[in-house]
Design a protein around this motif. Structure first.
Motif, PDB file in Angstrom:
ATOM      1  N   VAL A   1       0.841  -1.182   0.000  1.00 57.25           N
ATOM      2  CA  VAL A   1       0.000   0.000   0.000  1.00 57.25           C
ATOM      3  C   VAL A   1       0.878   1.234   0.000  1.00 57.25           C
ATOM      4  CG1 VAL A   1      -1.980  -1.019   1.157  1.00 57.25           C
ATOM      5  CG2 VAL A   1      -0.159  -0.058   2.525  1.00 57.25           C
ATOM      6  N   THR A   2       0.378   2.295  -0.589  1.00 57.26           N
ATOM      7  CA  THR A   2       1.036   3.582  -0.522  1.00 57.26           C
ATOM      8  C   THR A   2       0.249   4.424   0.457  1.00 57.26           C
ATOM      9  OG1 THR A   2       1.664   3.393  -2.824  1.00 57.26           O
ATOM     10  CG2 THR A   2       1.781   5.584  -1.835  1.00 57.26           C
ATOM     11  N   VAL A   3       0.852   4.855   1.537  1.00 60.65           N
ATOM     12  CA  VAL A   3       0.164   5.612   2.563  1.00 60.65           C
ATOM     13  C   VAL A   3       0.768   6.998   2.635  1.00 60.65           C
ATOM     14  CG1 VAL A   3      -0.502   5.675   4.987  1.00 60.65           C
ATOM     15  CG2 VAL A   3      -0.197   3.480   3.842  1.00 60.65           C
TER      16      VAL A   3
ATOM     17  N   PRO B   1      -7.112  -6.524 -12.357  1.00 58.73           N
ATOM     18  CA  PRO B   1      -6.909  -5.856 -11.070  1.00 58.73           C
ATOM     19  C   PRO B   1      -7.222  -4.357 -11.154  1.00 58.73           C
ATOM     20  CG  PRO B   1      -5.046  -7.267 -11.615  1.00 58.73           C
ATOM     21  CD  PRO B   1      -5.875  -7.166 -12.857  1.00 58.73           C
ATOM     22  N   GLN B   2      -7.850  -3.831 -10.121  1.00 56.67           N
ATOM     23  CA  GLN B   2      -8.268  -2.436 -10.076  1.00 56.67           C
ATOM     24  C   GLN B   2      -7.545  -1.698  -8.941  1.00 56.67           C
ATOM     25  OE1 GLN B   2     -10.877  -1.310 -12.433  1.00 56.67           O
ATOM     26  NE2 GLN B   2     -10.066  -3.267 -13.215  1.00 56.67           N
ATOM     27  N   LYS B   3      -7.300  -0.397  -9.170  1.00 58.66           N
ATOM     28  CA  LYS B   3      -6.661   0.418  -8.143  1.00 58.66           C
ATOM     29  C   LYS B   3      -7.711   1.038  -7.233  1.00 58.66           C
ATOM     30  CE  LYS B   3      -3.719   4.412  -7.219  1.00 58.66           C
ATOM     31  NZ  LYS B   3      -2.828   5.465  -7.745  1.00 58.66           N
ATOM     32  N   VAL B   4      -7.503   0.893  -5.933  1.00 56.19           N
ATOM     33  CA  VAL B   4      -8.404   1.458  -4.933  1.00 56.19           C
ATOM     34  C   VAL B   4      -7.719   2.638  -4.263  1.00 56.19           C
ATOM     35  CG1 VAL B   4      -9.647   1.008  -2.777  1.00 56.19           C
ATOM     36  CG2 VAL B   4      -9.470  -0.786  -4.530  1.00 56.19           C
ATOM     37  N   CYS B   5      -8.478   3.715  -4.035  1.00 52.78           N
ATOM     38  CA  CYS B   5      -7.988   4.875  -3.306  1.00 52.78           C
ATOM     39  C   CYS B   5      -8.767   4.988  -2.002  1.00 52.78           C
ATOM     40  CB  CYS B   5      -8.151   6.145  -4.131  1.00 52.78           C
ATOM     41  SG  CYS B   5      -7.149   6.161  -5.642  1.00 52.78           S
TER      42      CYS B   5
ATOM     43  N   SER C   1      -5.350 -12.705  -5.377  1.00 51.60           N
ATOM     44  CA  SER C   1      -6.379 -13.286  -6.239  1.00 51.60           C
ATOM     45  C   SER C   1      -6.638 -12.457  -7.487  1.00 51.60           C
ATOM     46  CB  SER C   1      -7.682 -13.465  -5.461  1.00 51.60           C
ATOM     47  OG  SER C   1      -8.204 -12.204  -5.045  1.00 51.60           O
ATOM     48  N   GLY C   2      -5.924 -11.322  -7.645  1.00 51.08           N
ATOM     49  CA  GLY C   2      -6.021 -10.523  -8.862  1.00 51.08           C
ATOM     50  C   GLY C   2      -7.186  -9.560  -8.909  1.00 51.08           C
ATOM     51  N   VAL C   3      -7.812  -9.288  -7.762  1.00 51.77           N
ATOM     52  CA  VAL C   3      -8.948  -8.359  -7.734  1.00 51.77           C
ATOM     53  C   VAL C   3      -8.463  -6.915  -7.662  1.00 51.77           C
ATOM     54  CG1 VAL C   3     -10.968  -7.616  -6.414  1.00 51.77           C
ATOM     55  CG2 VAL C   3     -10.474 -10.055  -6.684  1.00 51.77           C
ATOM     56  N   ILE C   4      -7.467  -6.643  -6.840  1.00 54.26           N
ATOM     57  CA  ILE C   4      -6.974  -5.295  -6.603  1.00 54.26           C
ATOM     58  C   ILE C   4      -5.493  -5.235  -6.946  1.00 54.26           C
ATOM     59  CG2 ILE C   4      -6.532  -3.554  -4.808  1.00 54.26           C
ATOM     60  CD1 ILE C   4      -9.074  -4.500  -3.423  1.00 54.26           C
ATOM     61  N   SER C   5      -5.108  -4.187  -7.666  1.00 50.79           N
ATOM     62  CA  SER C   5      -3.698  -4.007  -8.011  1.00 50.79           C
ATOM     63  C   SER C   5      -2.935  -3.339  -6.877  1.00 50.79           C
ATOM     64  CB  SER C   5      -3.567  -3.177  -9.293  1.00 50.79           C
ATOM     65  OG  SER C   5      -4.187  -1.903  -9.132  1.00 50.79           O
ATOM     66  N   GLU C   6      -3.502  -2.281  -6.331  1.00 56.14           N
ATOM     67  CA  GLU C   6      -2.892  -1.561  -5.215  1.00 56.14           C
ATOM     68  C   GLU C   6      -3.961  -0.745  -4.510  1.00 56.14           C
ATOM     69  OE1 GLU C   6      -0.513   2.024  -5.922  1.00 56.14           O
ATOM     70  OE2 GLU C   6      -0.905   1.776  -8.073  1.00 56.14           O
ATOM     71  N   MET C   7      -3.662  -0.342  -3.265  1.00 55.46           N
ATOM     72  CA  MET C   7      -4.534   0.573  -2.539  1.00 55.46           C
ATOM     73  C   MET C   7      -3.690   1.755  -2.064  1.00 55.46           C
ATOM     74  SD  MET C   7      -7.229  -0.051   0.602  1.00 55.46           S
ATOM     75  CE  MET C   7      -6.051  -0.222   1.951  1.00 55.46           C
TER      76      MET C   7
ATOM     77  N   GLY D   1      -7.116  11.496 -10.820  1.00 58.97           N
ATOM     78  CA  GLY D   1      -7.811  10.698 -11.830  1.00 58.97           C
ATOM     79  C   GLY D   1      -7.297   9.287 -11.996  1.00 58.97           C
ATOM     80  N   ASP D   2      -6.620   8.760 -10.978  1.00 58.10           N
ATOM     81  CA  ASP D   2      -5.985   7.445 -11.114  1.00 58.10           C
ATOM     82  C   ASP D   2      -6.653   6.389 -10.250  1.00 58.10           C
ATOM     83  OD1 ASP D   2      -4.052   5.716 -12.176  1.00 58.10           O
ATOM     84  OD2 ASP D   2      -2.711   6.017 -10.472  1.00 58.10           O
ATOM     85  N   CYS D   3      -7.889   6.643  -9.828  1.00 60.29           N
ATOM     86  CA  CYS D   3      -8.590   5.725  -8.932  1.00 60.29           C
ATOM     87  C   CYS D   3      -9.677   4.977  -9.700  1.00 60.29           C
ATOM     88  CB  CYS D   3      -9.242   6.483  -7.778  1.00 60.29           C
ATOM     89  SG  CYS D   3      -8.112   7.515  -6.824  1.00 60.29           S
ATOM     90  N   ASP D   4      -9.727   3.672  -9.541  1.00 62.38           N
ATOM     91  CA  ASP D   4     -10.820   2.881 -10.094  1.00 62.38           C
ATOM     92  C   ASP D   4     -11.984   2.782  -9.124  1.00 62.38           C
ATOM     93  OD1 ASP D   4      -9.527   2.180 -12.575  1.00 62.38           O
ATOM     94  OD2 ASP D   4      -8.237   0.841 -11.399  1.00 62.38           O
ATOM     95  N   ALA D   5     -11.736   3.057  -7.854  1.00 62.83           N
ATOM     96  CA  ALA D   5     -12.784   3.038  -6.838  1.00 62.83           C
ATOM     97  C   ALA D   5     -12.291   3.795  -5.612  1.00 62.83           C
ATOM     98  CB  ALA D   5     -13.154   1.608  -6.459  1.00 62.83           C
ATOM     99  N   PHE D   6     -13.226   4.301  -4.827  1.00 59.48           N
ATOM    100  CA  PHE D   6     -12.916   5.040  -3.606  1.00 59.48           C
ATOM    101  C   PHE D   6     -13.480   4.304  -2.394  1.00 59.48           C
ATOM    102  CE2 PHE D   6     -13.311   8.166  -6.995  1.00 59.48           C
ATOM    103  CZ  PHE D   6     -12.233   9.014  -6.805  1.00 59.48           C
ATOM    104  N   ILE D   7     -12.689   4.246  -1.329  1.00 56.67           N
ATOM    105  CA  ILE D   7     -13.173   3.876  -0.008  1.00 56.67           C
ATOM    106  C   ILE D   7     -12.954   5.089   0.886  1.00 56.67           C
ATOM    107  CG2 ILE D   7     -12.869   2.398   2.000  1.00 56.67           C
ATOM    108  CD1 ILE D   7     -11.879   0.200   0.143  1.00 56.67           C
TER     109      ILE D   7
END
Length: 411
Positions: free
Chosen positions: A9-11, A99-103, A131-137, A160-166
């Motif tokens: 993760v990048t924090v 895989p999708q990037k999560v922010c 499992s290949g669902v998420i590339s990075e958070m 603009g580099d997020c595929d989804a937000f939490i």
């Protein structure tokens, strides 16, 4: 083991990287400052707060009261995936390949509850990366500051580099516009833990809620205390919906039962808590202690011991330090739970969203207190865990258990 977590993760914080800003009973976390604060940088004053009913909502109170005995869909062995049957959200528009990037915009990791959840979340992330669902958070930590979190969310949007937000909001009203801006990107937004004043997110994930906590705890105390008895209520900070609702429910029940209740904001500072209890004991007997979060519960008990006073009937939380002190002293107590395993659910929700599967629009998770009869079992199940660990963390099936949680190294 720790290297793999740190690399996945990048924090980023606006000023310093993940500075811990809370007091904690977890001795494995180095150099904790003395007080959590209320997000505004002010120390708690040893004065009772004023009564307020602005957070009381009868309809929501009644709903959460009913949900305390609701039937939950799903496997009880996976409580982090259970939910109360209700409106579902069609997520087919968000189905994605690869895989999708999560922010992740996080309010903070400034107390033991959030630290426990953050560790569990990272272990769940590791499983979904494998499992290949998420590339990075990519994660930004707001360190309990509304303005910082607003800037963090706006950064994610502009980048603009997020595929989804939490988003785990720091406070309710202040974060609502930023959450709405995230929704306007057309990417899926998952809100969890604390709420906001918009329903634009694909799902809002949370245990039953603050009113349920308040009912559980105030009824427990009221059943054991008599009219005219005194309860000291210790509250960590104002302005957070779930915390305000806990007290709004409890205050009403205490009033209905003729129990004198005086409440203080403490910042979860053990020194402040001990001072408050000592001052109250100096003016008369205190029969009960109510808390809107368990951080600092041990300090409250120690204040009675220091004064040589009879120990109170008390509610704390499922933090191990409280469960152990409860066991040691034999006090009459209840450990309410704001299910820590909810930190897994946002990532598992995104797994379903990326598959285009329906998910609950409001994902209500189980929330069941630990009673006297259950305490020993939870102490045994969490033997070897540090004091700042939460008994119902729900990560027993994840890679790294139990060592990752025992080491308590915050990613």
């Amino acid at each position: 083991m720790r290297g793999s977590i740190l690399g996945k993760v990048t924090v980023i914080a606006a000023t310093t990287l993940l500075a811990l800003t809370a007091c904690t009973t977890d001795s494995s976390i180095e150099n904790p400052p003395a007080s959590e604060g209320a997000g505004a940088g002010e120390s708690a004053a040893a004065e009772p707060t004023e009564d307020s009913t602005e957070w009381f909502d009868q309809a929501v109170y009644d709903t959460q009261d009913e949900q305390r005995s609701a039937t939950f869909e799903g496997d009880p062995a996976q409580p982090y995936l259970q939910y109360i049957d209700g409106e579902m959200t069609d997520t087919s528009a968000f189905a994605a390949e690869g895989p999708q990037k999560v922010c992740f915009s996080n309010a903070s990791i400034s107390n033991p509850w959030r630290q426990t959840g953050w560790i569990t979340m990272n272990q769940q992330l590791e499983a979904l990366q494998e499992s290949g669902v998420i590339s990075e958070m990519e994660t930004r930590d707001a360190q309990d500051d509304d303005n910082t979190q607003i800037a963090d969310i706006d950064y994610f949007i502009s980048d603009g580099d997020c595929d989804a937000f939490i988003i785990s909001p720091n406070s309710t009203a202040a974060m609502t516009p930023a959450v709405e801006r995230a929704c306007e990107t057309g990417k899926p937004v998952v809100v969890f833990d604390r709420g906001v004043q918009t329903d634009c997110a694909v799902t809002f994930i949370h245990p039953i809620g603050g009113f349920a906590w308040g009912i559980d705890t105030a009824e427990f105390l009221s059943e054991r205390l008599g009219e005219g008895d005194k309860v000291v209520a210790l509250r960590i900070l104002p302005g957070v919906d779930v915390l305000e609702q806990r007290w709004a429910a409890a205050e009403r029940i205490f009033e209905e039962n003729g129990i004198e209740a005086v409440d203080y904001f403490t910042g979860a500072d053990p020194v402040e808590i001990k001072s408050i209890i000592a001052d109250e004991l100096a003016t008369g007997d205190v029969q009960g202690v109510w808390m809107d979060a368990g951080d600092g519960a041990v300090a409250a008990i120690e204040a009675f011991e220091d004064a040589g006073a009879d120990l109170p009937v008390m509610t704390g939380e499922d933090e191990m330090s409280f469960l152990r002190k409860w066991d040691e002293t034999g006090i009459d107590a209840l450990a309410p739970v704001y299910s820590n395993f909810q930190w897994r659910t946002p990532l598992l929700a995104l797994e379903k969203i990326f598959k285009g599967e329906e998910i609950p629009a409001e994902w209500v998770l189980p929330q069941s207190p630990i009673t006297e009869n259950e305490r020993a079992a939870f102490l045994t199940a969490n033997e070897g865990m540090p004091d700042g660990h939460y008994a119902k963390f729900g990560g027993e099936d994840l890679q790294g258990y139990p060592e990752v949680w025992q080491e308590r190294q915050i990613p």
